[in-house]
Motif scaffolding. Structure first.
Motif, PDB file in Angstrom:
ATOM      1  N   VAL A  98       0.856  -1.178   0.000  1.00  0.00           N
ATOM      2  CA  VAL A  98       0.000   0.000   0.000  1.00  0.00           C
ATOM      3  C   VAL A  98       0.896   1.233   0.000  1.00  0.00           C
ATOM      4  O   VAL A  98       1.847   1.333   0.788  1.00  0.00           O
ATOM      5  CB  VAL A  98      -0.922  -0.002   1.239  1.00  0.00           C
ATOM      6  CG1 VAL A  98      -1.709   1.300   1.332  1.00  0.00           C
ATOM      7  CG2 VAL A  98      -1.855  -1.203   1.200  1.00  0.00           C
ATOM      8  N   ARG A  99       0.591   2.185  -0.887  1.00  0.00           N
ATOM      9  CA  ARG A  99       1.378   3.415  -0.990  1.00  0.00           C
ATOM     10  C   ARG A  99       0.741   4.512  -0.148  1.00  0.00           C
ATOM     11  O   ARG A  99      -0.461   4.761  -0.252  1.00  0.00           O
ATOM     12  CB  ARG A  99       1.442   3.904  -2.435  1.00  0.00           C
ATOM     13  CG  ARG A  99       2.140   2.930  -3.345  1.00  0.00           C
ATOM     14  CD  ARG A  99       2.270   3.505  -4.710  1.00  0.00           C
ATOM     15  NE  ARG A  99       3.507   4.269  -4.658  1.00  0.00           N
ATOM     16  CZ  ARG A  99       3.955   5.005  -5.643  1.00  0.00           C
ATOM     17  NH1 ARG A  99       3.274   5.143  -6.743  1.00  0.00           N
ATOM     18  NH2 ARG A  99       5.093   5.650  -5.523  1.00  0.00           N
ATOM     19  N   VAL A 100       1.549   5.156   0.674  1.00  0.00           N
ATOM     20  CA  VAL A 100       1.092   6.295   1.469  1.00  0.00           C
ATOM     21  C   VAL A 100       2.062   7.452   1.265  1.00  0.00           C
ATOM     22  O   VAL A 100       3.236   7.244   0.965  1.00  0.00           O
ATOM     23  CB  VAL A 100       0.964   5.947   2.973  1.00  0.00           C
ATOM     24  CG1 VAL A 100      -0.071   4.849   3.184  1.00  0.00           C
ATOM     25  CG2 VAL A 100       2.298   5.534   3.562  1.00  0.00           C
ATOM     26  N   LEU A 101       1.544   8.645   1.428  1.00  0.00           N
ATOM     27  CA  LEU A 101       2.367   9.841   1.301  1.00  0.00           C
ATOM     28  C   LEU A 101       2.468  10.502   2.671  1.00  0.00           C
ATOM     29  O   LEU A 101       1.453  10.676   3.353  1.00  0.00           O
ATOM     30  CB  LEU A 101       1.724  10.806   0.297  1.00  0.00           C
ATOM     31  CG  LEU A 101       2.510  12.075   0.005  1.00  0.00           C
ATOM     32  CD1 LEU A 101       2.471  12.353  -1.485  1.00  0.00           C
ATOM     33  CD2 LEU A 101       1.934  13.246   0.754  1.00  0.00           C
ATOM     34  N   VAL A 102       3.678  10.839   3.084  1.00  0.00           N
ATOM     35  CA  VAL A 102       3.909  11.567   4.326  1.00  0.00           C
ATOM     36  C   VAL A 102       4.444  12.935   3.937  1.00  0.00           C
ATOM     37  O   VAL A 102       5.435  13.037   3.200  1.00  0.00           O
ATOM     38  CB  VAL A 102       4.909  10.823   5.250  1.00  0.00           C
ATOM     39  CG1 VAL A 102       5.225  11.653   6.486  1.00  0.00           C
ATOM     40  CG2 VAL A 102       4.348   9.454   5.644  1.00  0.00           C
ATOM     41  N   ALA A 103       3.784  13.989   4.413  1.00  0.00           N
ATOM     42  CA  ALA A 103       4.114  15.342   3.981  1.00  0.00           C
ATOM     43  C   ALA A 103       4.183  16.315   5.154  1.00  0.00           C
ATOM     44  O   ALA A 103       3.524  16.127   6.171  1.00  0.00           O
ATOM     45  CB  ALA A 103       3.070  15.825   2.977  1.00  0.00           C
ATOM     46  N   LYS A 104       4.954  17.367   4.962  1.00  0.00           N
ATOM     47  CA  LYS A 104       5.104  18.461   5.920  1.00  0.00           C
ATOM     48  C   LYS A 104       4.614  19.739   5.242  1.00  0.00           C
ATOM     49  O   LYS A 104       5.363  20.397   4.531  1.00  0.00           O
ATOM     50  CB  LYS A 104       6.571  18.637   6.308  1.00  0.00           C
ATOM     51  CG  LYS A 104       7.192  17.493   7.065  1.00  0.00           C
ATOM     52  CD  LYS A 104       6.774  17.451   8.493  1.00  0.00           C
ATOM     53  CE  LYS A 104       7.134  18.730   9.203  1.00  0.00           C
ATOM     54  NZ  LYS A 104       6.596  18.805  10.545  1.00  0.00           N
ATOM     55  N   PRO A 105       3.345  20.097   5.434  1.00  0.00           N
ATOM     56  CA  PRO A 105       2.834  21.307   4.785  1.00  0.00           C
ATOM     57  C   PRO A 105       3.251  22.578   5.515  1.00  0.00           C
ATOM     58  O   PRO A 105       3.543  22.549   6.713  1.00  0.00           O
ATOM     59  CB  PRO A 105       1.319  21.114   4.867  1.00  0.00           C
ATOM     60  CG  PRO A 105       1.116  20.311   6.109  1.00  0.00           C
ATOM     61  CD  PRO A 105       2.313  19.396   6.189  1.00  0.00           C
ATOM     62  N   GLY A 106       3.249  23.664   4.789  1.00  0.00           N
ATOM     63  CA  GLY A 106       3.534  24.956   5.406  1.00  0.00           C
ATOM     64  C   GLY A 106       5.013  25.175   5.658  1.00  0.00           C
ATOM     65  O   GLY A 106       5.865  24.544   5.047  1.00  0.00           O
ATOM     66  N   LEU A 107       5.293  26.067   6.582  1.00  0.00           N
ATOM     67  CA  LEU A 107       6.672  26.488   6.829  1.00  0.00           C
ATOM     68  C   LEU A 107       7.381  25.720   7.934  1.00  0.00           C
ATOM     69  O   LEU A 107       8.515  25.999   8.251  1.00  0.00           O
ATOM     70  CB  LEU A 107       6.690  27.989   7.156  1.00  0.00           C
ATOM     71  CG  LEU A 107       6.191  28.887   6.035  1.00  0.00           C
ATOM     72  CD1 LEU A 107       6.174  30.350   6.485  1.00  0.00           C
ATOM     73  CD2 LEU A 107       7.035  28.724   4.782  1.00  0.00           C
ATOM     74  N   ASP A 108       6.701  24.743   8.509  1.00  0.00           N
ATOM     75  CA  ASP A 108       7.272  23.935   9.587  1.00  0.00           C
ATOM     76  C   ASP A 108       8.482  23.160   9.063  1.00  0.00           C
ATOM     77  O   ASP A 108       8.376  22.376   8.134  1.00  0.00           O
ATOM     78  CB  ASP A 108       6.191  22.975  10.099  1.00  0.00           C
ATOM     79  CG  ASP A 108       6.644  22.085  11.229  1.00  0.00           C
ATOM     80  OD1 ASP A 108       7.790  22.241  11.703  1.00  0.00           O
ATOM     81  OD2 ASP A 108       5.854  21.237  11.648  1.00  0.00           O
TER      82      ASP A 108
END
Length: 133
Positions: free
Chosen positions: A5-15
């Motif tokens: 199963v493919r999942v995406l882990v992301a850091k949105p914004g300026l953090d």
């Protein structure tokens, strides 16, 4: 052999703090998921486009900046606009208990405040991405 199963882990914004996101990404990978990690400081529209392009089953947001409500809401909306309205969004990070229900109302399928055990996150994401019978 089954396809992971493919999942995406992301850091949105300026953090710019990504240690937690990397730990979760590694835990998911070790549990058999294929993880797409976008790195830090991405716009929600770019995260949504990547999720659709990469054909992921779930988007995980890591947010420590305090902007979790707005960023989660905007990511869910961006996924809908990009044609990924069937992709669940989960969010983890510095999240006060009083915001958990608000995040769910904003469209989060799972909420993981700092300190949530990795095993619990993996189990929940496995349940959220399980094929329907």
């Amino acid at each position: 052999m089954t396809t992971p199963v493919r999942v995406l882990v992301a850091k949105p914004g300026l953090d710019g703090h990504d240690r937690g996101a990397k730990l979760v990404a590694r835990g998911l990978r070790d549990a058999g998921f294929e993880v797409v990690f976008t790195g830090i400081r991405h716009r929600v529209d770019d995260i949504a486009a990547t999720a659709v392009q990469e054909d992921v089953a779930l988007v995980g947001l890591s947010i420590l900046s305090g902007a979790h409500l707005a960023l989660t809401r905007r990511t869910v909306q961006a996924l809908r606009a990009a044609g990924g309205d069937d992709i669940p969004v989960v969010v983890g990070g510095t999240i006060p208990a009083s915001d958990v229900a608000r995040l769910r109302e904003a469209g989060a399928a799972g909420v993981y405040p700092t300190g949530t055990p990795l095993d619990a996150i993996v189990a929940d994401i496995r349940a959220l991405t399980a094929p329907e019978d």
